[in-house]
Scaffold this motif. Structure first.
Motif, PDB file in Angstrom:
ATOM      1  N   TRP A  16       7.893   6.653   2.369  1.00  0.00           N
ATOM      2  CA  TRP A  16       9.242   7.202   2.536  1.00  0.00           C
ATOM      3  C   TRP A  16       9.833   7.640   1.196  1.00  0.00           C
ATOM      4  CZ3 TRP A  16      13.947   4.760   0.949  1.00  0.00           C
ATOM      5  CH2 TRP A  16      13.778   3.496   0.345  1.00  0.00           C
ATOM      6  N   ILE A  17       9.429   6.994   0.111  1.00  0.00           N
ATOM      7  CA  ILE A  17       9.895   7.388  -1.224  1.00  0.00           C
ATOM      8  C   ILE A  17       9.106   8.610  -1.699  1.00  0.00           C
ATOM      9  CG2 ILE A  17      10.170   6.672  -3.630  1.00  0.00           C
ATOM     10  CD1 ILE A  17      10.292   3.744  -2.562  1.00  0.00           C
ATOM     11  N   ALA A  18       7.782   8.521  -1.610  1.00  0.00           N
ATOM     12  CA  ALA A  18       6.922   9.625  -2.063  1.00  0.00           C
ATOM     13  C   ALA A  18       7.228  10.919  -1.317  1.00  0.00           C
ATOM     14  CB  ALA A  18       5.458   9.239  -1.904  1.00  0.00           C
ATOM     15  N   VAL A  71      -0.313   1.903  -5.962  1.00  0.00           N
ATOM     16  CA  VAL A  71       0.208   3.048  -5.231  1.00  0.00           C
ATOM     17  C   VAL A  71       0.659   4.084  -6.247  1.00  0.00           C
ATOM     18  CG1 VAL A  71       0.904   1.654  -3.250  1.00  0.00           C
ATOM     19  CG2 VAL A  71       2.557   2.113  -5.055  1.00  0.00           C
ATOM     20  N   SER A  72       0.679   5.333  -5.827  1.00  0.00           N
ATOM     21  CA  SER A  72       1.075   6.426  -6.712  1.00  0.00           C
ATOM     22  C   SER A  72       2.441   6.954  -6.292  1.00  0.00           C
ATOM     23  CB  SER A  72       0.028   7.540  -6.641  1.00  0.00           C
ATOM     24  OG  SER A  72       0.380   8.599  -7.485  1.00  0.00           O
ATOM     25  N   LEU A  73       3.332   7.073  -7.266  1.00  0.00           N
ATOM     26  CA  LEU A  73       4.680   7.602  -7.035  1.00  0.00           C
ATOM     27  C   LEU A  73       5.071   8.478  -8.209  1.00  0.00           C
ATOM     28  CD1 LEU A  73       6.724   4.505  -5.780  1.00  0.00           C
ATOM     29  CD2 LEU A  73       6.272   6.597  -4.507  1.00  0.00           C
ATOM     30  N   TYR A  74       6.103   9.288  -8.005  1.00  0.00           N
ATOM     31  CA  TYR A  74       6.724  10.024  -9.102  1.00  0.00           C
ATOM     32  C   TYR A  74       5.711  10.753  -9.969  1.00  0.00           C
ATOM     33  CZ  TYR A  74      10.330   6.683  -7.686  1.00  0.00           C
ATOM     34  OH  TYR A  74      11.206   5.916  -6.964  1.00  0.00           O
ATOM     35  N   SER A  75       5.090  11.757  -9.427  1.00  0.00           N
ATOM     36  CA  SER A  75       4.122  12.596 -10.151  1.00  0.00           C
ATOM     37  C   SER A  75       2.917  11.823 -10.648  1.00  0.00           C
ATOM     38  CB  SER A  75       4.811  13.318 -11.309  1.00  0.00           C
ATOM     39  OG  SER A  75       5.860  14.126 -10.839  1.00  0.00           O
ATOM     40  N   GLY A  76       2.420  10.905  -9.833  1.00  0.00           N
ATOM     41  CA  GLY A  76       1.168  10.236 -10.135  1.00  0.00           C
ATOM     42  C   GLY A  76       1.238   8.965 -10.947  1.00  0.00           C
ATOM     43  N   GLN A  77       2.408   8.392 -11.147  1.00  0.00           N
ATOM     44  CA  GLN A  77       2.484   7.120 -11.869  1.00  0.00           C
ATOM     45  C   GLN A  77       1.996   5.991 -10.968  1.00  0.00           C
ATOM     46  OE1 GLN A  77       6.482   6.731 -13.349  1.00  0.00           O
ATOM     47  NE2 GLN A  77       6.277   8.472 -14.707  1.00  0.00           N
ATOM     48  N   SER A  78       1.245   5.048 -11.545  1.00  0.00           N
ATOM     49  CA  SER A  78       0.659   3.941 -10.785  1.00  0.00           C
ATOM     50  C   SER A  78       1.551   2.711 -10.796  1.00  0.00           C
ATOM     51  CB  SER A  78      -0.705   3.572 -11.373  1.00  0.00           C
ATOM     52  OG  SER A  78      -1.609   4.624 -11.189  1.00  0.00           O
ATOM     53  N   TYR A  79       1.788   2.163  -9.611  1.00  0.00           N
ATOM     54  CA  TYR A  79       2.602   0.969  -9.450  1.00  0.00           C
ATOM     55  C   TYR A  79       1.810  -0.074  -8.669  1.00  0.00           C
ATOM     56  CZ  TYR A  79       6.809   3.596 -10.677  1.00  0.00           C
ATOM     57  OH  TYR A  79       7.750   4.342 -11.336  1.00  0.00           O
ATOM     58  N   VAL A  80       2.051  -1.331  -8.979  1.00  0.00           N
ATOM     59  CA  VAL A  80       1.612  -2.422  -8.122  1.00  0.00           C
ATOM     60  C   VAL A  80       2.842  -2.843  -7.336  1.00  0.00           C
ATOM     61  CG1 VAL A  80       0.865  -4.827  -8.073  1.00  0.00           C
ATOM     62  CG2 VAL A  80      -0.280  -3.203  -9.572  1.00  0.00           C
ATOM     63  N   LEU A  81       2.683  -2.989  -6.036  1.00  0.00           N
ATOM     64  CA  LEU A  81       3.775  -3.307  -5.131  1.00  0.00           C
ATOM     65  C   LEU A  81       3.528  -4.686  -4.534  1.00  0.00           C
ATOM     66  CD1 LEU A  81       6.238  -1.664  -4.078  1.00  0.00           C
ATOM     67  CD2 LEU A  81       4.816  -1.035  -2.127  1.00  0.00           C
ATOM     68  N   VAL A  82       4.494  -5.595  -4.704  1.00  0.00           N
ATOM     69  CA  VAL A  82       4.349  -6.969  -4.235  1.00  0.00           C
ATOM     70  C   VAL A  82       5.542  -7.322  -3.353  1.00  0.00           C
ATOM     71  CG1 VAL A  82       4.026  -9.379  -4.920  1.00  0.00           C
ATOM     72  CG2 VAL A  82       3.203  -7.543  -6.422  1.00  0.00           C
ATOM     73  N   GLU A  83       5.268  -7.930  -2.194  1.00  0.00           N
ATOM     74  CA  GLU A  83       6.350  -8.381  -1.320  1.00  0.00           C
ATOM     75  C   GLU A  83       6.795  -9.763  -1.785  1.00  0.00           C
ATOM     76  OE1 GLU A  83       7.176  -8.316   3.408  1.00  0.00           O
ATOM     77  OE2 GLU A  83       5.431  -9.469   2.747  1.00  0.00           O
ATOM     78  N   THR A 112       0.853  -1.189   0.000  1.00  0.00           N
ATOM     79  CA  THR A 112       0.000   0.000   0.000  1.00  0.00           C
ATOM     80  C   THR A 112       0.891   1.242   0.000  1.00  0.00           C
ATOM     81  OG1 THR A 112      -0.053   0.194   2.406  1.00  0.00           O
ATOM     82  CG2 THR A 112      -1.708  -1.256   1.385  1.00  0.00           C
ATOM     83  N   GLY A 113       0.254   2.386   0.045  1.00  0.00           N
ATOM     84  CA  GLY A 113       1.003   3.635   0.110  1.00  0.00           C
ATOM     85  C   GLY A 113       1.910   3.727   1.325  1.00  0.00           C
TER      86      GLY A 113
END
Length: 196
Positions: free
Chosen positions: A23-25, A102-114, A17-18
């Motif tokens: 910490w990156i955003a 999740v949104s990063l880098y000026s609104g780009q969408s990522y799926v984050l998987v552990e 999730t966000g």
């Protein structure tokens, strides 16, 4: 979904999730500096250019994963995949459209998987020849302890890395990795390349 998803092989994976990327955003800001991609929390930074040709790219990927694995042995990693179309696969048999993003880098969408380094090396492999894939490695990778971060922005042909000075030194010295050091306020664009 309760924060987990099963892939085509029946393995269950935790979806981020966000909170995992806050910490990156919160530590990056738009621009050309390496800190547009990597927060200014690390001792050292570098850019790694993707080689031309499949053989060079494969050697570079193996080296990158080996160096990162050596830095965080035994830890789980967060793997981030940039969504470029609804049909993109985040993991085997699961499209990004079916997963929280999740949104990063000026609104780009990522799926984050552990997951971990083995999944980082394999999940995109079957899709690597498809239009839109620049590389088989995830667009974003970091371990549970956040001791390093590797990230590639859409359309760039290099990866930014931040971490301990010893890790960056290993990137700079590795014969299969074309890396150069970058200071936090410095343009991350490698010489001869163009930022997207």
């Amino acid at each position: 979904m309760n924060g987990r998803v099963k892939d085509a092989h029946g393995h269950s994976w935790r979806i981020g999730t966000g909170a995992e990327v806050a910490w990156i955003a919160g530590g990056t800001s738009p621009g050309l500096a390496v800190t547009a991609v990597i927060p200014p929390v690390f001792a050292a930074y570098a850019t790694v250019v993707r080689p031309d040709g499949a053989a060079g790219q494969e050697r570079c990927n193996r080296a990158v994963l080996a160096l990162l694995t050596g830095q965080s042995a035994g830890q789980r990693w967060w793997l981030g995949y940039l969504r470029t179309s609804p049909d993109d696969l985040a993991l085997p048999g699961v499209t990004m459209a079916a997963l929280p993003q999740v949104s990063l880098y000026s609104g780009q969408s990522y799926v984050l998987v552990e997951a971990g380094p083995r999944q980082a090396a394999a999940w995109r492999r079957s899709e690597a020849g498809s239009p839109g894939w620049h590389d088989v490695l995830p667009d974003l990778m970091f371990p549970a302890d956040r001791s390093w971060l590797a990230a590639s922005l859409c359309d760039d042909d290099w990866t930014c890395v931040g971490g301990p000075a010893s890790l960056v030194d290993m990137f700079l010295a590795h014969p299969d990795v074309q890396a150069r050091p970058v200071r936090p306020g410095e343009d991350a664009t490698p010489p001869g390349h163009r930022a997207s």
